[in-house]
Design a protein around this motif. Structure first.
Motif, PDB file in Angstrom:
ATOM      1  N   GLN A 216       3.890  10.641 -24.541  1.00  0.00           N
ATOM      2  CA  GLN A 216       2.422  10.006 -24.238  1.00  0.00           C
ATOM      3  C   GLN A 216       1.729  10.858 -23.208  1.00  0.00           C
ATOM      4  O   GLN A 216       2.275  11.302 -22.228  1.00  0.00           O
ATOM      5  N   HIS A 217       0.350  10.477 -23.345  1.00  0.00           N
ATOM      6  CA  HIS A 217      -0.607  11.070 -22.087  1.00  0.00           C
ATOM      7  C   HIS A 217      -0.383  12.324 -21.988  1.00  0.00           C
ATOM      8  O   HIS A 217      -0.505  13.104 -20.909  1.00  0.00           O
ATOM      9  N   VAL A 218      -0.042  13.191 -23.309  1.00  0.00           N
ATOM     10  CA  VAL A 218       0.093  14.656 -22.828  1.00  0.00           C
ATOM     11  C   VAL A 218      -1.330  15.310 -22.854  1.00  0.00           C
ATOM     12  O   VAL A 218      -2.258  15.438 -23.591  1.00  0.00           O
ATOM     13  N   LEU A 219      -1.421  16.226 -21.728  1.00  0.00           N
ATOM     14  CA  LEU A 219      -2.539  17.152 -21.218  1.00  0.00           C
ATOM     15  C   LEU A 219      -2.535  18.119 -22.289  1.00  0.00           C
ATOM     16  O   LEU A 219      -1.697  18.741 -22.779  1.00  0.00           O
ATOM     17  N   ARG A 220      -3.808  18.115 -22.900  1.00  0.00           N
ATOM     18  CA  ARG A 220      -4.121  19.203 -24.121  1.00  0.00           C
ATOM     19  C   ARG A 220      -5.026  20.180 -23.554  1.00  0.00           C
ATOM     20  O   ARG A 220      -5.178  21.243 -23.990  1.00  0.00           O
ATOM     21  N   GLY A 221      -5.742  19.929 -22.655  1.00  0.00           N
ATOM     22  CA  GLY A 221      -6.817  20.958 -22.314  1.00  0.00           C
ATOM     23  C   GLY A 221      -7.806  20.279 -20.909  1.00  0.00           C
ATOM     24  O   GLY A 221      -7.978  18.929 -21.391  1.00  0.00           O
ATOM     25  N   ALA A 222      -8.351  21.220 -20.388  1.00  0.00           N
ATOM     26  CA  ALA A 222      -9.282  20.840 -19.290  1.00  0.00           C
ATOM     27  C   ALA A 222     -10.760  21.030 -20.137  1.00  0.00           C
ATOM     28  O   ALA A 222     -11.078  22.261 -20.535  1.00  0.00           O
ATOM     29  N   ILE A 223     -11.487  20.022 -20.274  1.00  0.00           N
ATOM     30  CA  ILE A 223     -12.619  20.204 -20.733  1.00  0.00           C
ATOM     31  C   ILE A 223     -13.662  21.215 -20.423  1.00  0.00           C
ATOM     32  O   ILE A 223     -14.351  22.053 -20.935  1.00  0.00           O
ATOM     33  N   ASN A 224     -13.679  21.043 -18.937  1.00  0.00           N
ATOM     34  CA  ASN A 224     -14.724  21.787 -18.086  1.00  0.00           C
ATOM     35  C   ASN A 224     -14.207  22.431 -17.035  1.00  0.00           C
ATOM     36  O   ASN A 224     -14.696  22.664 -15.844  1.00  0.00           O
ATOM     37  N   GLY A 225     -12.905  22.970 -17.340  1.00  0.00           N
ATOM     38  CA  GLY A 225     -12.168  23.969 -16.424  1.00  0.00           C
ATOM     39  C   GLY A 225     -10.961  23.128 -15.507  1.00  0.00           C
ATOM     40  O   GLY A 225     -11.000  21.865 -15.453  1.00  0.00           O
ATOM     41  N   THR A 226     -10.210  23.781 -15.117  1.00  0.00           N
ATOM     42  CA  THR A 226      -8.889  23.270 -14.368  1.00  0.00           C
ATOM     43  C   THR A 226      -9.464  22.458 -13.208  1.00  0.00           C
ATOM     44  O   THR A 226      -8.955  21.246 -12.814  1.00  0.00           O
ATOM     45  N   TRP A 227     -10.532  22.772 -12.387  1.00  0.00           N
ATOM     46  CA  TRP A 227     -11.048  22.419 -11.256  1.00  0.00           C
ATOM     47  C   TRP A 227     -12.352  21.815 -11.391  1.00  0.00           C
ATOM     48  O   TRP A 227     -13.241  21.373 -10.477  1.00  0.00           O
ATOM     49  N   GLY A 228     -13.022  21.483 -12.959  1.00  0.00           N
ATOM     50  CA  GLY A 228     -13.925  20.751 -13.058  1.00  0.00           C
ATOM     51  C   GLY A 228     -15.212  21.721 -12.383  1.00  0.00           C
ATOM     52  O   GLY A 228     -15.257  22.863 -12.439  1.00  0.00           O
TER      53      GLY A 228
END
Length: 306
Positions: A216-228
């Motif tokens: 559950q809740h598995v991170l698939r990716g950062a939409i706007n970069g790791t640090w936003g």
């Protein structure tokens, strides 16, 4: 403010529905959070650093689930697969749930170096330690969850089932005057992924290999970069303003089930990395705001307005 929000929501509704003369699948759905119930609530981000060959990680996942069940939507869980125990292996453990963002976060905070399972609660220190063992997650959350919020987040998502592209419109409003630079980060997580998991706790499932384990809740990716992205570059945050960010065309990969995906959003201090507010929204809501056969796109870029 409620009047303003209603006006903005209605304006968005008119914008998209005006081109919806025919509703015909596959369609595009737009969903919008009911901000009236979220404005005055602090929501806490719990990051569970885990791996599929970590024998103690299923027990930690149960702890995260129990906290989520107890606090409801005031706790946002994100499971970050990173480190040695997340590495793919031959045989049952060939899946690779690691992500560039998860690896970068793990390297920066040094969590898998301490050992999995471990985690962070709002990336804040608890008992002078930012890396928190699962048995202390509850106490760390209890310390902060009832504090008045410093900001709130609004999300509106549009998912195109044909192109499998996700777009969104996001607002951040600061309730209190805060010092420092703040960043806004968007991540995609997926639930209900069935894949083997090592386990040493017979009371919760098969050991030593739990072959039909549900991740559950598995991170698939950062939409706007790791640090936003920075919200207030070069100046203090201003209460009474809504900071606006849009994104377009984030791809939901073919082996991800979009109906099990959610967007996790959070605001954090750029210097301390402490999260001050979090939010979560399903990619597909059970109560869509509108249905449309067209393929609307939000404008890219960022703006701020009264």
């Amino acid at each position: 403010m409620k009047t303003l929000l209603k006006f903005l929501s209605f304006s968005v509704f008119v914008l998209f529905v005006s081109s919806c003369d025919i509703i015909d699948e596959p369609f595009t759905r737009e969903t919008v959070i009911d901000t009236s119930s979220t404005q005055a609530v602090r929501k806490v981000l719990l990051e569970d650093y885990t791996g599929h060959t970590c024998i103690n990680c299923p027990t930690a996942a149960v702890t995260a689930k129990d906290l989520k069940d107890y606090y409801g939507n005031k706790v946002v869980v994100m499971a970050v697969h990173a480190g040695f125990f997340a590495m793919p292996q031959s045989g049952n453990y060939s899946a690779d749930f690691r992500t560039p963002a998860g690896n970068e976060l793990d390297n920066f905070f040094g969590i898998s170096g301490v050992g999995n399972p471990n985690g962070m609660v709002n990336r804040m220190e608890y008992n002078q330690n930012r890396i928190i063992a699962p048995e202390k997650w509850g106490a760390a959350i209890e310390d902060i969850i009832d504090l008045p919020p410093d900001a709130y987040i609004e999300l509106g998502l549009i998912y195109d089932q044909i192109s499998r592209k996700l777009s969104g419109d996001c607002h951040v409003k600061f309730i209190n005057q805060l010092d420092g630079t703040f960043r806004f980060c968007l991540c995609l997580i997926e639930n209900n992924i069935v894949a083997p998991q090592k386990n040493n706790n017979q009371s919760i499932g098969p050991t030593p290999d739990w072959l039909d384990y549900v991740h559950q809740h598995v991170l698939r990716g950062a939409i706007n970069g790791t640090w936003g992205e920075e919200i207030n570059p070069g100046g203090p945050v201003e209460t009474g303003l809504k900071y606006h960010l849009s994104f377009t065309n984030f791809e939901i990969l073919p082996d991800w089930k979009y109906e099990d995906c959610s967007v996790v959003a959070f605001v954090f201090n750029a210097d301390t990395k402490e999260v001050i507010q979090a939010e979560e929204m399903d990619v597909i809501s059970s109560a869509p705001f509108s249905l449309c056969s067209d393929n609307p796109r939000l404008s890219s870029g960022r703006s701020r307005y009264l």
